[in-house]
Design an enzyme around this catalytic site. Sequence first.
Site, short mmCIF file in Angstrom:
data_model
loop_
_atom_site.label_atom_id
_atom_site.label_comp_id
_atom_site.label_asym_id
_atom_site.label_seq_id
_atom_site.Cartn_x
_atom_site.Cartn_y
_atom_site.Cartn_z
CD GLU A 122 -23.92 -66.87 -41.65
OE1 GLU A 122 -24.43 -67.32 -40.61
OE2 GLU A 122 -24.42 -67.03 -42.76
CE LYS A 124 -20.69 -73.35 -33.80
NZ LYS A 124 -21.23 -73.42 -32.44
CG ASP A 126 -22.55 -70.03 -26.95
OD1 ASP A 126 -23.12 -71.10 -27.19
OD2 ASP A 126 -21.78 -69.86 -25.99
CE1 TYR A 231 -28.95 -60.67 -35.60
CE2 TYR A 231 -27.80 -61.72 -33.78
CZ TYR A 231 -28.20 -60.57 -34.45
OH TYR A 231 -27.83 -59.35 -33.98
CE LYS A 325 -17.08 -74.33 -31.54
NZ LYS A 325 -16.98 -75.18 -30.39
CB CYS A 419 -10.26 -101.16 -10.80
SG CYS A 419 -11.92 -100.47 -10.94
CB CYS A 422 -13.96 -103.97 -8.93
SG CYS A 422 -12.81 -104.11 -10.30
CB CYS A 437 -10.88 -101.73 -14.44
SG CYS A 437 -11.73 -103.02 -13.56
CB CYS A 443 -15.54 -103.66 -12.71
SG CYS A 443 -15.26 -101.93 -12.28
#
Length: 696
Positions: A122, A124, A126, A231, A325, A419, A422, A437, A443
Amino acid sequence: MTLFDMGKEEARQKHAQLSKQMRAADQAYYQDDAPVLSDAQYDSLRRELETLEQEHPDLITAQSPTQTVGSAPASGFDKVTHAMPMLSLSNVFSEEEASDFLGRIRRFLGLPDDEKITLIAEPKIDGLSCSLRYEGGHLVRAATRGDGTTGEDITANVKTIADIPHTLKGNPPPVLEVRGEIYMTHDNFRALNDRQEQQGKQPFANPRNAAAGSVRQLDSTITAQRPLGFYAYALGQYDAQNDAQNLQTQQSIIDALSAWGFTMQADIRTVEDSAALMANYERLLEKRPDLGYDIDGIVYKVNRLDWQERLGFVSRAPRWATAHKFPAEQAITRLNAIDIQVGRTGALTPVARLEPITVGGVVVSNATLHNEDEIRRKDVRVGDMVTIQRAGDVIPQIVSALKDKRTGNMPEYIFPDTCPACGSAAIREEDEAVRRCTGGLICPAQSVERLKHFVSRLAFDIEGLGSKIIEQFHDEGIIKSPADIFRLHLMNEGNIQPPLQEREGWGDLSVKNLFNAIDKRRTIALNRFIYALGIRQVGEATAKRLAATYGTLDRLQTCMQAAHETSSEAYEDLLAIEDIGPAVAKDLIAFFHEPHNQDVITDLKAALTITPYEAPSSASDHIFNGKTLVFTGTLHQMTRAEAKAKAEALGAKVSGSVSKKTDYVIAGDDAGAKLKKAKDLEIKTLTEDEWISMAS
Ligand code: IVH
């Protein structure tokens, strides 16, 4: 002149003027989702009107905003618990993956190679999924999907959709839940956006957003003006015993839905092998632009319902269905910058900042670049023209850089080894794709991400406490650790300056709503609590397994402490849990061993009531619920995978080895050492037939 010394006529005029302003603000806030006043302005307007009415009580009528607004459902829609959860679908993206899907089904059911597996294919849609409940053939409730378990009651709005029958035709079962998709056609979407623009309102980004925005109207007369379609594609709960149609296949469900009065998609086909499935895929891909509504792939469903039943579910998705998909939509734009984001577990993720561009109807300005290897492999450089793609709701990706479009000197991108939040060293462990990190608790980026995770939907799910507000409260030092959330109301009575209700964007009403939402979560199920802790590699499913195994937080803590010693029984027990291997065990044990985490948990315990995990109700009274089973030898009536899935659906744990903790050993043909050990330990053993009759 103040309100108090106003003359009668003046008061009446003032009342009319304030009422009008408030109605406009209410309409903007509740119905258009586009507030025109800040909460503070709104509250002050309301107070002015109330004061005026106190002075001149004869001005109060039933229609006055002071009488009606209070009852407006500010928190939105009522919650509805689905009688059967609304699931999601796994995805396949290629012919190979689609044929793996078929292969998995064949193996799981133990079907011979020449047995056909008929699939219903079927389109799909959206849109947004919706569950309709009919009792005695009458529509009694409509709900959104929500988190799959609990959705929102949208009955009044759904009744305005012409495709949705209020009363079913024919001979429907006494209780029937119909699942389907609410959507908007392309023509209606364009017309609606034209109207929005004429009225100076924001246009919708795509038909799905337009459909969702229309369904989420608190005033159903507005939904009624929005041209929505529906539907139907599946059933939720239905009373099979009282069902005249005796449904045996997905096709018969489609026929029944149509006979009951639902509109079905035109492009539904039957396919039996991967060649047919691909031919249908190509056909629909070509037809996609002319269908008149958005689809993002094809859903395949095993036709035989007895097979669907046997195949069951993994986590939140059925084994008997998947979504194939369509390829993502692509566009070319400029990469303006690469920013590094620091996640809750310290992972450094590069994010591409793009020159905004429309891809498949949506404006995209950020894309993911995954990790440093990916940047190097694709040799993406700041300033490059890049191809980006977007598939469904996933974050857009950078496919490649257009190297021949490079101008001047554009240096290679160098991934940081510190990082950005930090300054701590960012280190990449051997065999790991991500750089992390090492700042841990110091952090700020990690701590804010942990807080966001803590309040997220599958965790504490606190309405009104989203990412933006968490960030702001964290920056100000108002919420530093999770338990601070539950002290917020006390802090607001003195420590927070200015108090929340006096801030821009806040008011008495929104602050009250926030505190109510927090209070609602002072009681929380153990599985959600564990998930909320944000332990690395511990997702929703693992959190549920831990909650089911250990029962209480205290026991979980004690056992994780004991498991620190890898020669302990506690460690062995931990590894016996489904899907917990040495790597996950290591993260779990490290988490519970860390003193700061222990403090956070102690602090939370004082503020919360933690309730046991409730396994889905159908399983809870079954003889195998909570038991540990071991399968050994050859089974003939089902595959090992099916047996394991069945046992888990009944609330049992399946282990690979026999120990004192084993409750039952199911011995097929040629069972050897495990059966012997079971006998030595005097554990109950079952034959395959006994297992099947007890499990059904
Ligand atoms: S069947 C057990 N059929 O896709 C799941 N779903 O990603 C049964 N969807 O939440 C779903 N078109 O909203 C099914 N023809 C179709 C569909 C469809 C769209 C949506 C549905 C579901 C989502 C899963």
